[in-house]
Each structure stands twice: as C-alpha cells, then as structure tokens.
Enzyme design. Sequence first.
Site: not given
Ligand SMILES: O=c1ccn([C@@H]2O[C@H](COP(=O)(O)O)[C@@H](O)[C@H]2O)c(=O)[nH]1
Length: 230
Positions: A33, A60, A62, A65, A119, A210
């Site tokens: 991603k 990603d 998102k 607009d 999330t 992460r």
């Molecule tokens: O609702 C959402 C949409 C996108 N993300 C993205 O996913 C990763 C999560 O990264 P972690 O380090 O595992 O937390 C990050 O790139 C976000 O931009 C999301 O977390 N939640």
Amino acid sequence: MHNSKVIVALDYNEKEKAIAFVDSVTPDSCKLKVGKEMFTLFGPDFVKELVGRGFDVFLDLKFHDIPNTVAKACAAAAELGVWMINVHASGGSKMMQAAKEALAQYDKPPKLIAVTVLTSMDAEQLSGTGVTTDIQSHVEHLAKLTKESGLEGVVCSAMEAKSLKALLGTDFTLVTPGIRPQGSATGDQSRVVTPQQAVADGVDYMVIGRPITQSPDPLQTLKEINASVL
Ligand SMILES: O=c1ccn([C@@H]2O[C@H](COP(=O)(O)O)[C@@H](O)[C@H]2O)c(=O)[nH]1
C-alpha cells in the site's frame, strides 16, 4: 494471482527504507500500500516502480472531492497500473458513481472501494463530526451506499466485518486496517482486531503497517502473520 491477505502499508519517509523492505518480500507474500506520505514524497514513479516489480499495489489516496475532480483523479490513478484505489464514501453516491464511470474505459481497471469510518475513530471522535448514530450503524449505512453506487467494497474495521458480510454478501470486498497482532502497540488506531480474528470474521484483506514495518525483523513478522492466518 497473489494469495496473501496482507497488504503492507509502506509508510516510510525514506524511499531507500521502503525499497529495502520491498526487496525482502515477493508479490506472493504480501500486497503493498502506498499512502499519502510516500505518494507526496516520491510520486507516481515510485508507484510505477512497485507495479513494475509485479506487486499488487493499493494506492490509498482516499479521494474526497466534487465528482468531476474525483473521477479525473481515479482515471489518473488507473493509468499507474495499480490493483486497487479508494475514495471516501462520505463524498456521496454521485461522487462514487463518477469515480466508477471514470474507470469503465480501462480493460483492467483497479478495484474501487470506499472508506467508511476511519479505524482511528471511536464513538467520541465520530460524534464530534456531527454524526449522531453509533459507529456500527454509520459504517453499515456508508457501506450500503457504496454498494448501491456500484463499488466493489469498503475500508472498515474488522470489528464490522461479520455484520457487513451478512448485510452485503460475501462478494463485497472488506479491506481492514487497524490490525494489531496480540501485544502490538495500538498507536493512533481505535477499532483494532488481531489478524486471526479478522480472518475468522471474514475480511478479504488486512492492511498492516507499523506492526510489520517498525518490527525489528519485518520479514519475519510478515511471515508469522501469514502463517497465523492459513
Ligand atoms: O480507516 C483507515 C484507513 C486507512 N488506514 C491506513 O492504513 C494504514 C494502517 O497503518 P498501521 O501502521 O498498521 O496503523 C495507514 O497507512 C493508514 O493510513 C487506516 O489506518 N485506517
């Protein structure tokens, strides 16, 4: 066809670090991603490099607009040869339909999905934006709108996976960030689920950043997660 359900979020601020990770994995072991940070730093060429190496790439960005702008942005993203792109469902049905129509001209268009409720958001954060229903109901509402607009799936928390699959069918793709192996730091995520629980509840893909990229041994962590959900 690549089999892993894991999409690794390449949230690095140095291209060399991202490429070092990419060099250590294969398109069968994970999808990749590219989000706002790396795209802003390194642009379309970085995305094309990953696509050129044979990876399924989720761009990603998102988009959110007016319909015309989002449609043009989706077409530009499709030109990069990526596997999946996304928009915000809260942009509305006209915006989502315009995005879908913009992809009709491609022989192999990217999968188009929509973000429901991030999330990172909990009940308090959501109500602060003026939404008066609970998170679950709002996610269901936005996911239904997404399906009615002709998109293939949504980004949601795995906490909502069971109910969304029951409501919208097993073919409706669920992509779930907020995945945390047991004992991992939650960080800024709120609606977190372990990889094992997410897969048991029917998610199609898990976005994991992460817990893998900040691990002392990212490749080993990825291998363990893949093995734990077989
Ligand atoms: O609702 C959402 C949409 C996108 N993300 C993205 O996913 C990763 C999560 O990264 P972690 O380090 O595992 O937390 C990050 O790139 C976000 O931009 C999301 O977390 N939640």
